[in-house]
Design a protein around this motif. Sequence first.
Motif, PDB file in Angstrom:
ATOM      1  N   GLN A  44       0.836  -1.196   0.000  1.00 26.15           N
ATOM      2  CA  GLN A  44       0.000   0.000   0.000  1.00 26.15           C
ATOM      3  C   GLN A  44       0.881   1.261   0.000  1.00 26.15           C
ATOM      4  OE1 GLN A  44      -3.196   0.395  -0.381  1.00 26.15           O
ATOM      5  NE2 GLN A  44      -3.843   2.284   0.622  1.00 26.15           N
ATOM      6  N   GLU A  56      -6.908   0.655  -9.042  1.00 34.07           N
ATOM      7  CA  GLU A  56      -7.399  -0.731  -9.089  1.00 34.07           C
ATOM      8  C   GLU A  56      -6.299  -1.689  -9.539  1.00 34.07           C
ATOM      9  OE1 GLU A  56     -10.197  -1.588  -7.763  1.00 34.07           O
ATOM     10  OE2 GLU A  56     -10.843   0.477  -7.445  1.00 34.07           O
ATOM     11  N   GLN A  84      -3.756  -2.015  -6.637  1.00 31.58           N
ATOM     12  CA  GLN A  84      -4.257  -2.765  -5.484  1.00 31.58           C
ATOM     13  C   GLN A  84      -4.467  -4.237  -5.836  1.00 31.58           C
ATOM     14  OE1 GLN A  84      -7.357  -0.161  -3.762  1.00 31.58           O
ATOM     15  NE2 GLN A  84      -5.789   0.579  -2.357  1.00 31.58           N
ATOM     16  N   TYR A 117     -21.618  -4.796 -12.521  1.00 37.01           N
ATOM     17  CA  TYR A 117     -21.102  -4.075 -11.348  1.00 37.01           C
ATOM     18  C   TYR A 117     -22.134  -4.069 -10.229  1.00 37.01           C
ATOM     19  CZ  TYR A 117     -18.928  -0.278  -8.668  1.00 37.01           C
ATOM     20  OH  TYR A 117     -18.358   0.467  -7.676  1.00 37.01           O
ATOM     21  N   ILE A 126     -21.743  -5.874  -6.584  1.00 41.38           N
ATOM     22  CA  ILE A 126     -21.667  -5.071  -5.360  1.00 41.38           C
ATOM     23  C   ILE A 126     -22.787  -5.461  -4.389  1.00 41.38           C
ATOM     24  CG2 ILE A 126     -23.027  -3.032  -6.094  1.00 41.38           C
ATOM     25  CD1 ILE A 126     -20.944  -1.308  -4.705  1.00 41.38           C
ATOM     26  N   ILE A 172     -16.432  -8.616   1.183  1.00 47.14           N
ATOM     27  CA  ILE A 172     -15.012  -8.269   1.058  1.00 47.14           C
ATOM     28  C   ILE A 172     -14.172  -9.507   1.411  1.00 47.14           C
ATOM     29  CG2 ILE A 172     -13.166  -6.830   2.009  1.00 47.14           C
ATOM     30  CD1 ILE A 172     -14.984  -5.200   0.268  1.00 47.14           C
ATOM     31  N   GLY A 181      -9.111  -8.244   1.035  1.00 48.70           N
ATOM     32  CA  GLY A 181      -9.613  -6.870   1.014  1.00 48.70           C
ATOM     33  C   GLY A 181     -10.234  -6.466  -0.310  1.00 48.70           C
ATOM     34  N   ALA A 191     -13.161  -6.553  -3.436  1.00 53.09           N
ATOM     35  CA  ALA A 191     -14.596  -6.691  -3.567  1.00 53.09           C
ATOM     36  C   ALA A 191     -14.945  -7.463  -4.838  1.00 53.09           C
ATOM     37  CB  ALA A 191     -15.250  -5.316  -3.576  1.00 53.09           C
ATOM     38  N   LEU A 201     -14.445  -6.356  -7.787  1.00 55.07           N
ATOM     39  CA  LEU A 201     -14.978  -5.364  -8.713  1.00 55.07           C
ATOM     40  C   LEU A 201     -13.893  -4.664  -9.531  1.00 55.07           C
ATOM     41  CD1 LEU A 201     -17.491  -3.691  -6.240  1.00 55.07           C
ATOM     42  CD2 LEU A 201     -18.154  -4.795  -8.378  1.00 55.07           C
ATOM     43  N   ASP A 241      -5.108   8.417   1.686  1.00 48.34           N
ATOM     44  CA  ASP A 241      -5.902   7.276   1.214  1.00 48.34           C
ATOM     45  C   ASP A 241      -7.151   6.976   2.044  1.00 48.34           C
ATOM     46  OD1 ASP A 241      -4.478   6.291   3.352  1.00 48.34           O
ATOM     47  OD2 ASP A 241      -3.750   4.480   2.347  1.00 48.34           O
ATOM     48  N   ARG A 271     -10.942  11.316  -0.137  1.00 50.32           N
ATOM     49  CA  ARG A 271     -10.560  10.151  -0.934  1.00 50.32           C
ATOM     50  C   ARG A 271     -10.655   8.890  -0.124  1.00 50.32           C
ATOM     51  NH1 ARG A 271      -5.014  11.250  -4.227  1.00 50.32           N
ATOM     52  NH2 ARG A 271      -5.937  12.763  -5.633  1.00 50.32           N
ATOM     53  N   LEU A 323      -9.342   5.089  -0.452  1.00 53.43           N
ATOM     54  CA  LEU A 323      -8.717   3.897  -1.036  1.00 53.43           C
ATOM     55  C   LEU A 323      -7.851   3.198   0.006  1.00 53.43           C
ATOM     56  CD1 LEU A 323      -5.611   4.892  -2.984  1.00 53.43           C
ATOM     57  CD2 LEU A 323      -7.397   6.595  -2.912  1.00 53.43           C
ATOM     58  N   PRO A 324      -8.412   2.964   1.201  1.00 52.74           N
ATOM     59  CA  PRO A 324      -7.602   2.355   2.254  1.00 52.74           C
ATOM     60  C   PRO A 324      -7.165   0.943   1.904  1.00 52.74           C
ATOM     61  CG  PRO A 324      -9.909   2.392   2.904  1.00 52.74           C
ATOM     62  CD  PRO A 324      -9.812   3.142   1.608  1.00 52.74           C
ATOM     63  N   GLU A 325      -6.109   0.501   2.571  1.00 54.07           N
ATOM     64  CA  GLU A 325      -5.612  -0.858   2.324  1.00 54.07           C
ATOM     65  C   GLU A 325      -6.675  -1.869   2.775  1.00 54.07           C
ATOM     66  OE1 GLU A 325      -1.884  -1.783   4.174  1.00 54.07           O
ATOM     67  OE2 GLU A 325      -1.543  -3.362   2.686  1.00 54.07           O
ATOM     68  N   SER A 358     -10.462  -1.699   3.593  1.00 53.43           N
ATOM     69  CA  SER A 358     -11.650  -0.845   3.632  1.00 53.43           C
ATOM     70  C   SER A 358     -12.654  -1.336   4.680  1.00 53.43           C
ATOM     71  CB  SER A 358     -12.305  -0.782   2.249  1.00 53.43           C
ATOM     72  OG  SER A 358     -12.681  -2.067   1.826  1.00 53.43           O
ATOM     73  N   TYR A 414     -12.843  10.709  -4.787  1.00 56.39           N
ATOM     74  CA  TYR A 414     -12.471   9.434  -5.384  1.00 56.39           C
ATOM     75  C   TYR A 414     -12.670   8.305  -4.382  1.00 56.39           C
ATOM     76  CZ  TYR A 414      -9.989   5.475  -7.018  1.00 56.39           C
ATOM     77  OH  TYR A 414      -9.715   4.185  -7.380  1.00 56.39           O
ATOM     78  N   PHE A 415     -13.150   7.153  -4.863  1.00 63.54           N
ATOM     79  CA  PHE A 415     -13.126   5.963  -4.006  1.00 63.54           C
ATOM     80  C   PHE A 415     -12.817   4.727  -4.850  1.00 63.54           C
ATOM     81  CE2 PHE A 415     -17.581   6.718  -5.126  1.00 63.54           C
ATOM     82  CZ  PHE A 415     -17.963   5.499  -5.641  1.00 63.54           C
ATOM     83  N   ASN A 416     -12.130   3.761  -4.253  1.00 61.92           N
ATOM     84  CA  ASN A 416     -11.801   2.536  -4.994  1.00 61.92           C
ATOM     85  C   ASN A 416     -12.955   1.532  -4.873  1.00 61.92           C
ATOM     86  OD1 ASN A 416     -11.502   1.671  -2.369  1.00 61.92           O
ATOM     87  ND2 ASN A 416      -9.514   0.713  -2.667  1.00 61.92           N
ATOM     88  N   THR A 417     -12.815   0.399  -5.579  1.00 63.77           N
ATOM     89  CA  THR A 417     -13.957  -0.529  -5.618  1.00 63.77           C
ATOM     90  C   THR A 417     -14.194  -1.201  -4.267  1.00 63.77           C
ATOM     91  OG1 THR A 417     -12.510  -2.275  -6.470  1.00 63.77           O
ATOM     92  CG2 THR A 417     -13.789  -1.028  -8.081  1.00 63.77           C
ATOM     93  N   ALA A 418     -13.109  -1.457  -3.504  1.00 64.57           N
ATOM     94  CA  ALA A 418     -13.311  -2.068  -2.182  1.00 64.57           C
ATOM     95  C   ALA A 418     -14.094  -1.101  -1.293  1.00 64.57           C
ATOM     96  CB  ALA A 418     -11.970  -2.434  -1.553  1.00 64.57           C
ATOM     97  N   SER A 423     -16.254   1.065  -2.410  1.00 69.66           N
ATOM     98  CA  SER A 423     -17.624   1.187  -2.921  1.00 69.66           C
ATOM     99  C   SER A 423     -18.532   0.156  -2.257  1.00 69.66           C
ATOM    100  CB  SER A 423     -17.671   1.077  -4.448  1.00 69.66           C
ATOM    101  OG  SER A 423     -17.404  -0.240  -4.861  1.00 69.66           O
ATOM    102  N   LYS A 424     -17.990  -1.038  -1.999  1.00 72.90           N
ATOM    103  CA  LYS A 424     -18.783  -2.060  -1.301  1.00 72.90           C
ATOM    104  C   LYS A 424     -19.120  -1.580   0.113  1.00 72.90           C
ATOM    105  CE  LYS A 424     -20.627  -5.870   0.057  1.00 72.90           C
ATOM    106  NZ  LYS A 424     -22.074  -6.004  -0.247  1.00 72.90           N
ATOM    107  N   LEU A 425     -18.145  -0.941   0.778  1.00 74.36           N
ATOM    108  CA  LEU A 425     -18.375  -0.475   2.146  1.00 74.36           C
ATOM    109  C   LEU A 425     -19.286   0.752   2.170  1.00 74.36           C
ATOM    110  CD1 LEU A 425     -17.264  -1.863   4.672  1.00 74.36           C
ATOM    111  CD2 LEU A 425     -16.078  -2.529   2.606  1.00 74.36           C
TER     112      LEU A 425
END
Lengths: 184, 120
Positions: A26, A59, A62, A129, A133, A138, A142, A144, A146, B11, B29, B31-33, B35, B65-69, B71-73
């Motif tokens: 990270q 994406e 990660q 998508y 979702i 998760i 970590g 999803a 997606l 992040d 933003r 995009l945490p490791e 989420s 901005y947000f990452n896909t992980a 978005s689920k949260l």
Amino acid sequence: MNFIYDLHRTMMSQKLILVYDGDFTQETTKSILAMAERNLDSSGEDSGIKRKVFNVMVEALQNIVKHSSEQGTQAGSLVSRSAIFMISKDDKRYCVLTGNPILKGKAVLLTSNLNELNSKDKDGLKEMYKEIIKNTQISEKGGAGLGFVDMARKSGEKLEFTFSDMDAEYDFFCLKVNISREKE
Amino acid sequence: MEILNLKGTEDTPTILLDKKNGIFEISGRSLPEDSAEFYTPVIEWINAYASDPNSSTEFAIKLEYFNTASSKLILDVLSALEEVKGIKVFWYFHDDDEDMEEAGQEFSELVEIPFEFKTY
């Protein structure tokens, strides 16, 4: 030391603006993003395109971070954790390019997932998508599930990918995501 | 109820949940490791708040901005908000950010909460 000039020439001919090869965490992800962001800002890129490139980068990075934890069982071998991340830029597009080792067993599933993604149009990807979702949990890593769908949506083009044979256990998975610089 | 106040980083988003002053906001933003770990206290706070909410709650989501992980949260956060009586979500997006606008529309289709869209 000819390889230095060769590598430099390759970077020029492939229009690479950023290359990182090594261990991915990270922390490295954040550094790479910060560097790429500065580059996009200083080039005065359109904010919408900048956001899409940033999105795909996150994406892609990660994904590598999550899956590099699968390796390392063979410490010291070429197959350990090393992966590569690159961005290229020409007049027409940015490309986010990644390469990382993947267990051969997983390559089969990944191929069918990516082919399915590539068979969908914009609305099909949107449905996919929403379906994922709603139903996903998760994972321990970590994710999803997606990441690729999101990259395909942000790119608006097909995801390009190949697998190269590394050894009996691993393939090297290469991914190319295009982001057009021409506004819709 | 205690205030949940998380300062944003490069992040993770800024989060302020303050029942007394009626401020409910997620911004920046995301995009945490991890989420799931990051959003756990947020969801727990909302679950506790849902048992005794203010008469109306305006919840602002103003993410750049947000990452896909994440978005689920975020969907999990919205699902928790469904239990809050008098809830309304304000979804902010930059006026040229169609993807963020579309993301908000998709979330609004997945939960039973009134959404209002605002540009900044």
